[in-house]
Design a protein around this motif. Sequence first.
Motif, PDB file in Angstrom:
ATOM      1  N   ASN A  27      -5.231   4.795  -4.440  1.00 31.43           N
ATOM      2  CA  ASN A  27      -3.982   4.971  -3.819  1.00 31.43           C
ATOM      3  C   ASN A  27      -4.100   6.483  -3.471  1.00 31.43           C
ATOM      4  OD1 ASN A  27      -3.968   6.087  -6.457  1.00 31.43           O
ATOM      5  ND2 ASN A  27      -1.593   5.445  -6.475  1.00 31.43           N
ATOM      6  N   ALA A  28      -3.237   7.158  -3.499  1.00 36.06           N
ATOM      7  CA  ALA A  28      -3.339   8.436  -2.717  1.00 36.06           C
ATOM      8  C   ALA A  28      -2.585   9.678  -4.507  1.00 36.06           C
ATOM      9  CB  ALA A  28      -1.686   8.598  -2.045  1.00 36.06           C
ATOM     10  N   ALA A  29      -2.184   8.910  -4.770  1.00 36.77           N
ATOM     11  CA  ALA A  29      -2.349   9.851  -6.057  1.00 36.77           C
ATOM     12  C   ALA A  29      -3.488  10.568  -6.829  1.00 36.77           C
ATOM     13  CB  ALA A  29      -1.078   9.223  -7.062  1.00 36.77           C
ATOM     14  N   VAL A  30      -4.272   9.570  -6.566  1.00 38.93           N
ATOM     15  CA  VAL A  30      -6.001  10.299  -6.679  1.00 38.93           C
ATOM     16  C   VAL A  30      -6.301  11.502  -6.331  1.00 38.93           C
ATOM     17  CG1 VAL A  30      -8.481   8.516  -7.305  1.00 38.93           C
ATOM     18  CG2 VAL A  30      -6.490   7.782  -8.191  1.00 38.93           C
ATOM     19  N   ARG A  31      -6.299  11.122  -4.854  1.00 36.79           N
ATOM     20  CA  ARG A  31      -6.938  11.858  -4.399  1.00 36.79           C
ATOM     21  C   ARG A  31      -6.192  13.408  -4.554  1.00 36.79           C
ATOM     22  NH1 ARG A  31      -5.987   8.038  -0.481  1.00 36.79           N
ATOM     23  NH2 ARG A  31      -5.114   8.397   0.786  1.00 36.79           N
ATOM     24  N   ALA A  32      -4.924  12.966  -4.548  1.00 37.18           N
ATOM     25  CA  ALA A  32      -4.212  14.290  -4.705  1.00 37.18           C
ATOM     26  C   ALA A  32      -4.094  14.882  -6.202  1.00 37.18           C
ATOM     27  CB  ALA A  32      -2.701  13.974  -4.626  1.00 37.18           C
ATOM     28  N   TYR A  33      -4.915  13.808  -7.925  1.00 39.52           N
ATOM     29  CA  TYR A  33      -5.474  14.458  -8.403  1.00 39.52           C
ATOM     30  C   TYR A  33      -6.711  15.373  -8.720  1.00 39.52           C
ATOM     31  CZ  TYR A  33      -0.973  13.147 -11.224  1.00 39.52           C
ATOM     32  OH  TYR A  33       0.301  12.646 -12.012  1.00 39.52           O
ATOM     33  N   LEU A  34      -7.183  14.772  -8.032  1.00 40.95           N
ATOM     34  CA  LEU A  34      -8.763  14.677  -8.369  1.00 40.95           C
ATOM     35  C   LEU A  34      -9.440  15.872  -6.617  1.00 40.95           C
ATOM     36  CD1 LEU A  34     -10.296  11.838  -9.944  1.00 40.95           C
ATOM     37  CD2 LEU A  34      -9.259  13.302 -10.799  1.00 40.95           C
ATOM     38  N   GLY A  35      -8.427  15.616  -6.047  1.00 42.94           N
ATOM     39  CA  GLY A  35      -9.017  16.707  -4.911  1.00 42.94           C
ATOM     40  C   GLY A  35     -10.708  15.864  -4.078  1.00 42.94           C
ATOM     41  N   TYR A  36     -10.742  15.024  -4.155  1.00 38.38           N
ATOM     42  CA  TYR A  36     -11.557  14.351  -2.973  1.00 38.38           C
ATOM     43  C   TYR A  36     -10.926  13.304  -2.142  1.00 38.38           C
ATOM     44  CZ  TYR A  36     -14.842  14.676  -7.339  1.00 38.38           C
ATOM     45  OH  TYR A  36     -15.685  15.347  -8.314  1.00 38.38           O
ATOM     46  N   SER A  37     -12.134  13.407  -1.626  1.00 37.44           N
ATOM     47  CA  SER A  37     -11.569  12.443   0.029  1.00 37.44           C
ATOM     48  C   SER A  37     -12.298  10.783  -0.666  1.00 37.44           C
ATOM     49  CB  SER A  37     -12.522  12.450   1.323  1.00 37.44           C
ATOM     50  OG  SER A  37     -13.625  12.506   0.757  1.00 37.44           O
ATOM     51  N   LYS A  38     -11.377  10.014   0.119  1.00 37.48           N
ATOM     52  CA  LYS A  38     -10.981   8.631   0.046  1.00 37.48           C
ATOM     53  C   LYS A  38     -12.589   8.120   0.197  1.00 37.48           C
ATOM     54  CE  LYS A  38      -8.879   3.867   0.850  1.00 37.48           C
ATOM     55  NZ  LYS A  38      -7.621   3.045   1.295  1.00 37.48           N
ATOM     56  N   LYS A  39     -13.446   8.854   1.181  1.00 40.63           N
ATOM     57  CA  LYS A  39     -14.535   8.431   1.213  1.00 40.63           C
ATOM     58  C   LYS A  39     -15.663   8.667   0.186  1.00 40.63           C
ATOM     59  CE  LYS A  39     -18.112   8.970   4.688  1.00 40.63           C
ATOM     60  NZ  LYS A  39     -19.483   9.426   5.898  1.00 40.63           N
ATOM     61  N   ARG A  87       1.431  -1.106   0.102  1.00 43.65           N
ATOM     62  CA  ARG A  87       0.393   0.443   0.083  1.00 43.65           C
ATOM     63  C   ARG A  87       0.903   1.060   0.128  1.00 43.65           C
ATOM     64  NH1 ARG A  87      -4.636   2.362  -0.916  1.00 43.65           N
ATOM     65  NH2 ARG A  87      -5.804   0.292  -0.510  1.00 43.65           N
ATOM     66  N   ALA A  88       1.954   1.558   0.876  1.00 42.85           N
ATOM     67  CA  ALA A  88       3.180   2.569   1.154  1.00 42.85           C
ATOM     68  C   ALA A  88       3.438   2.811  -0.399  1.00 42.85           C
ATOM     69  CB  ALA A  88       4.041   1.846   2.048  1.00 42.85           C
ATOM     70  N   LEU A  89       3.633   1.366  -1.336  1.00 39.04           N
ATOM     71  CA  LEU A  89       4.394   1.663  -2.244  1.00 39.04           C
ATOM     72  C   LEU A  89       3.497   1.988  -3.751  1.00 39.04           C
ATOM     73  CD1 LEU A  89       6.521  -1.707  -2.692  1.00 39.04           C
ATOM     74  CD2 LEU A  89       7.151   0.826  -2.670  1.00 39.04           C
ATOM     75  N   LEU A  90       2.270   1.739  -3.520  1.00 40.68           N
ATOM     76  CA  LEU A  90       1.710   2.637  -4.395  1.00 40.68           C
ATOM     77  C   LEU A  90       0.895   3.436  -4.172  1.00 40.68           C
ATOM     78  CD1 LEU A  90      -1.624  -0.211  -4.881  1.00 40.68           C
ATOM     79  CD2 LEU A  90       0.176   0.007  -6.092  1.00 40.68           C
ATOM     80  N   ASP A  91       1.003   4.164  -2.637  1.00 43.66           N
ATOM     81  CA  ASP A  91       1.071   5.653  -2.233  1.00 43.66           C
ATOM     82  C   ASP A  91       1.541   6.727  -2.831  1.00 43.66           C
ATOM     83  OD1 ASP A  91      -1.615   5.220  -1.493  1.00 43.66           O
ATOM     84  OD2 ASP A  91      -1.147   4.684   0.350  1.00 43.66           O
ATOM     85  N   GLN A  92       2.804   5.954  -3.016  1.00 46.95           N
ATOM     86  CA  GLN A  92       4.316   6.678  -2.906  1.00 46.95           C
ATOM     87  C   GLN A  92       4.621   7.425  -5.032  1.00 46.95           C
ATOM     88  OE1 GLN A  92       5.907   8.666  -1.153  1.00 46.95           O
ATOM     89  NE2 GLN A  92       4.391   7.815   0.082  1.00 46.95           N
ATOM     90  N   THR A  93       3.785   6.568  -5.760  1.00 46.10           N
ATOM     91  CA  THR A  93       3.540   6.054  -7.144  1.00 46.10           C
ATOM     92  C   THR A  93       2.885   7.520  -7.600  1.00 46.10           C
ATOM     93  OG1 THR A  93       3.352   5.379  -9.446  1.00 46.10           O
ATOM     94  CG2 THR A  93       1.937   5.156  -7.997  1.00 46.10           C
ATOM     95  N   TYR A  94       3.308   7.917  -8.975  1.00 43.39           N
ATOM     96  CA  TYR A  94       2.945   9.224  -9.017  1.00 43.39           C
ATOM     97  C   TYR A  94       1.491   8.615 -10.584  1.00 43.39           C
ATOM     98  CZ  TYR A  94       7.043  12.798  -7.239  1.00 43.39           C
ATOM     99  OH  TYR A  94       7.633  13.179  -7.267  1.00 43.39           O
ATOM    100  N   ASP A  95       1.432   7.704 -10.478  1.00 46.71           N
ATOM    101  CA  ASP A  95       0.836   7.195 -11.589  1.00 46.71           C
ATOM    102  C   ASP A  95      -1.016   7.071 -10.142  1.00 46.71           C
ATOM    103  OD1 ASP A  95       1.692   7.254 -13.947  1.00 46.71           O
ATOM    104  OD2 ASP A  95       2.154   4.850 -13.738  1.00 46.71           O
ATOM    105  N   ALA A  96      -2.298   7.602 -10.689  1.00 53.26           N
ATOM    106  CA  ALA A  96      -3.583   7.207 -10.069  1.00 53.26           C
ATOM    107  C   ALA A  96      -4.132   6.428 -10.432  1.00 53.26           C
ATOM    108  CB  ALA A  96      -4.095   8.239 -10.875  1.00 53.26           C
TER     109      ALA A  96
END
Length: 374
Positions: free
Chosen positions: A69-81, A45-54
């Motif tokens: 992963n974390a990149a999705v939230r960073a790109y789109l601005g939505y919370s995981k929920k 999970r940590a590795l997936l969250d470090q990648t720039y790919d969503a």
Amino acid sequence: MSMHSEPPNGRDTLREKIIGLGETSLHKSYYPELQSRLAELERFRALLDQTYDAIFLIRAKTGMLADVNAAVRAYLGYSKKELLATSFADLISPQQRAWFVDFVRKNDDLPSESRQTCTASLVSRAGSEIPMEITVRSVTFGGEQYIVAIARDITDRIRTERDLKIKESALESSTNGILIADLTGAVMYANRSFASMFGYGEGGAITGRNLEAFFADPTVGEKVTAHLLDNPAIVQETIGLRNNGSPFHIQVSGSVVQNDAGQPLCIMLIVMDITWRIHTDQMKQETYAQLGRNIEQFAILGDHIRNPLQVIVGYAEMLDDPFAGKILEQSRRIDEIITELDRGWVESANVRQFLRRHGDGAEPPEEAFLCLWK
């Protein structure tokens, strides 16, 4: 007590094994393995969250997001929920989501591990569209079918491609011939103007040829290449050679294209057809020569006129006649006119010399034009 009942010691041993107190308890056997698996999942999970790919995990049946992963939230601005309550199709630009809907619709008929790559924009919470290269893949986890979507931001790539297209269009629209060759002199690119100038149908027909093919003297191509490997630029007038073998005058401006480290990558030549200018210069030289001959001839004619005029003046001075004064008066007027012509011819010669020295770009002195006008 029944004959088949467990002995007291046996029951206690089984009880301790179940609750994890015995030496061979189930808890002690599986707990370390479980902890190891959980740690492995956390690292993944940590590795997936470090990648720039969503990365999106999508339920195939509903199209709803199961994980991101974390990149999705960073790109789109939505919370995981918020994302886990959203379908992946709703994140795609409305004009571009048809391909994904079609992929989901055909998912049941597609073979396992099937994939598809498409370029589409994802819409952020703020409403901005982010161009992405999205690869979707059908996978199965624990008997349930999912779709994994990996989206890569291609904003920089699109900008670079646009800049390259602008530069390529600029090269193609140039009225000068532009040619790019590798460091050995083999042509890599030629624009339309170069192809037209040298009598080729299109730039592609020139690719792969050596520079020597475009000069009447083949050694010129080698000299230009050798010069540019040791010098940053070159400007040279020479004779070009068209595809049909006809020569023509050209001016070649060349430079070496370097990378950021200053290493040479290729050679770029800008070629101008200067045949008209060369012919114009030749005509000017011929005109100057003819003008000189005319001035010289005019000076000789002036002397030829003065010689008989002096004879007329001599005879008139010996005559004792009222008309002799008229003859002398008119003779003086003719002499003044010839003198004025002499002055004009001298000034014309000065203008000719001025033009020879300074060329078309200079303006002759104003008095020269006045003398020519007279």
